[in-house]
Design a protein around this motif. Sequence first.
Motif, PDB file in Angstrom:
ATOM      1  N   ASN A   1      -1.700  -3.184   7.612  1.00 41.16           N
ATOM      2  CA  ASN A   1      -0.811  -3.956   6.927  1.00 41.16           C
ATOM      3  C   ASN A   1      -0.940  -3.597   5.438  1.00 41.16           C
ATOM      4  OD1 ASN A   1      -0.425  -6.352   5.185  1.00 41.16           O
ATOM      5  ND2 ASN A   1      -0.835  -8.086   6.503  1.00 41.16           N
ATOM      6  N   PRO A   2       0.398  -3.288   4.906  1.00 44.28           N
ATOM      7  CA  PRO A   2       0.075  -2.798   3.493  1.00 44.28           C
ATOM      8  C   PRO A   2      -0.893  -3.477   2.254  1.00 44.28           C
ATOM      9  CG  PRO A   2       2.287  -2.147   4.394  1.00 44.28           C
ATOM     10  CD  PRO A   2       1.778  -3.264   5.266  1.00 44.28           C
ATOM     11  N   GLN A   3      -0.697  -4.900   2.476  1.00 40.57           N
ATOM     12  CA  GLN A   3      -1.381  -5.281   1.758  1.00 40.57           C
ATOM     13  C   GLN A   3      -2.880  -5.398   1.540  1.00 40.57           C
ATOM     14  OE1 GLN A   3       0.549  -9.753   2.559  1.00 40.57           O
ATOM     15  NE2 GLN A   3       0.996  -9.590   0.512  1.00 40.57           N
ATOM     16  N   TYR A   4      -3.310  -5.383   2.737  1.00 39.48           N
ATOM     17  CA  TYR A   4      -4.886  -5.314   3.071  1.00 39.48           C
ATOM     18  C   TYR A   4      -5.574  -4.158   3.303  1.00 39.48           C
ATOM     19  CZ  TYR A   4      -3.525 -10.203   3.090  1.00 39.48           C
ATOM     20  OH  TYR A   4      -2.610 -11.366   2.859  1.00 39.48           O
ATOM     21  N   HIS A   5      -4.804  -3.200   4.004  1.00 41.56           N
ATOM     22  CA  HIS A   5      -5.530  -2.008   4.848  1.00 41.56           C
ATOM     23  C   HIS A   5      -5.291  -0.726   4.032  1.00 41.56           C
ATOM     24  CE1 HIS A   5      -4.760  -4.800   8.622  1.00 41.56           C
ATOM     25  NE2 HIS A   5      -5.672  -5.121   7.907  1.00 41.56           N
ATOM     26  N   THR A   6      -6.776   0.005   3.833  1.00 41.14           N
ATOM     27  CA  THR A   6      -6.575   1.332   3.432  1.00 41.14           C
ATOM     28  C   THR A   6      -7.595   2.100   4.227  1.00 41.14           C
ATOM     29  OG1 THR A   6      -8.352   0.703   2.143  1.00 41.14           O
ATOM     30  CG2 THR A   6      -6.027   0.431   1.030  1.00 41.14           C
ATOM     31  N   SER A   7      -7.435   3.467   4.318  1.00 41.34           N
ATOM     32  CA  SER A   7      -8.488   4.134   5.135  1.00 41.34           C
ATOM     33  C   SER A   7      -8.212   5.777   4.461  1.00 41.34           C
ATOM     34  CB  SER A   7      -8.412   4.029   6.476  1.00 41.34           C
ATOM     35  OG  SER A   7      -7.216   4.590   6.886  1.00 41.34           O
ATOM     36  N   GLN A   8      -9.097   6.652   4.675  1.00 40.89           N
ATOM     37  CA  GLN A   8      -9.090   7.745   4.493  1.00 40.89           C
ATOM     38  C   GLN A   8      -9.712   8.580   5.702  1.00 40.89           C
ATOM     39  OE1 GLN A   8     -10.604   9.031   0.795  1.00 40.89           O
ATOM     40  NE2 GLN A   8      -8.615   8.598  -0.300  1.00 40.89           N
ATOM     41  N   ASN A   9      -8.828   9.243   6.635  1.00 40.85           N
ATOM     42  CA  ASN A   9      -9.291   9.550   7.950  1.00 40.85           C
ATOM     43  C   ASN A   9      -8.984  11.295   8.369  1.00 40.85           C
ATOM     44  OD1 ASN A   9     -11.030   7.496   8.806  1.00 40.85           O
ATOM     45  ND2 ASN A   9      -9.157   6.404   9.163  1.00 40.85           N
ATOM     46  N   VAL A  10      -9.502  11.786   9.015  1.00 37.41           N
ATOM     47  CA  VAL A  10      -9.305  13.107   9.424  1.00 37.41           C
ATOM     48  C   VAL A  10      -8.988  13.105  10.940  1.00 37.41           C
ATOM     49  CG1 VAL A  10     -10.234  15.526   9.480  1.00 37.41           C
ATOM     50  CG2 VAL A  10     -10.675  14.166   7.699  1.00 37.41           C
ATOM     51  N   PHE A  11      -7.821  13.764  11.316  1.00 34.72           N
ATOM     52  CA  PHE A  11      -7.690  13.809  12.957  1.00 34.72           C
ATOM     53  C   PHE A  11      -7.411  15.260  13.042  1.00 34.72           C
ATOM     54  CE2 PHE A  11      -6.387   9.669  11.315  1.00 34.72           C
ATOM     55  CZ  PHE A  11      -7.097   8.908  12.278  1.00 34.72           C
TER      56      PHE A  11
END
Length: 371
Positions: A105-115
């Motif tokens: 959900n663009p309003q609430y969710h953020t992350s920085q991940n590596v795949f």
Amino acid sequence: MPLSRTRSTQHKVYIPTSARENQYLMAKFVLTDQLIEKFGSLIDNDASEPYAKLYQALAKTFFKINDELNIENAQFIANDKFARVRFSPEKLVSQTQQQLLFLYNPQYHTSQNVFTDGSKRVKKIALLFLANGDEIRLQAANFHKQVQQAITKFSEEIGIEKQMVRVCDHQHLTYDLFAKSKGIEGTQVHKFRSMTNRYLADDQNLPENTDALTYAVVDLPVNRRVRSLVTIDENEPACYNELYNLVADAFITAAKNQNLFNGAVIANGLVPIVRSAKDENVIADGELLMLGYNPSLSSGGYTCKWDANKLVDTIQLIFVASDQNKSSHGYGKFVNQIEQALRTFAQQLDFVTDKEEMLVRLHQHIGFYLD
């Protein structure tokens, strides 16, 4: 009503206020021999994952730049999986053998991940940037500019030629065609201007080599009522052929009656990926079905791909805009034609509008190489 006002109304689309917005940008570049040579000290061919340290170093640089530019929702991907992004009330990353599906959900969710898959030298590395906020479409040009700065700085720091980096900007707007029947009040008005024109209005110029594609993907759930439209004998071979033929015939007839001549009906369990291509093509690749369309062609016809021995949960109906579907106002008339075709189609299938959901996802994409 004056004729000019009628024409103006034709280009306005009234979308339910419950519509959901997404935007994401992806940059891809080939892991060349030159890059391998430059970062050779990070590659340990005797290790079980010889490229792990290389990917970690590139990701570290990537996230450092994101932090400097206040970009907090980005993913570093080095495993040759196809990345897709969708709206979801819950944040989730789902992986298959070929795909990475990002739900958020663009309003609430953020992350920085590596795949990454450190055991192999991937063909391409992908940098994925997810937009945040509650006015995604309104702020799209600003986000695009911010991301382009990050991509340019990253390419300079690791030493790759900018013209080798492919950038794609994807924007979706998703809504239930029959939201009003379910009690959703209120609408928002769109003309669906081209991304080039929208960005130009915000002083964001795109490279001359930019290509664009506009299309819609519609999800038709195959519930018990839909299955009952025909008699199905599961002991017979190709037992679902009649059902898929019924849906395809109704859909294509309704679409052509609205002068819509490019699209597809997909009912084989594969994920359709619509992309711009000089030569129109359909290529099955494992879990994915690549559909290439040339917007300069106005009557490419309808592609029908289904497995008559397999019952799918959802049939996907696709409309693709040609250059002729674009007016000086934008793609509003095209979207209105889609909606009218779908309403006719729904009537033919006795769709229960207050109980059944027909999700329409409108896509606007642009792609270019950095210059």
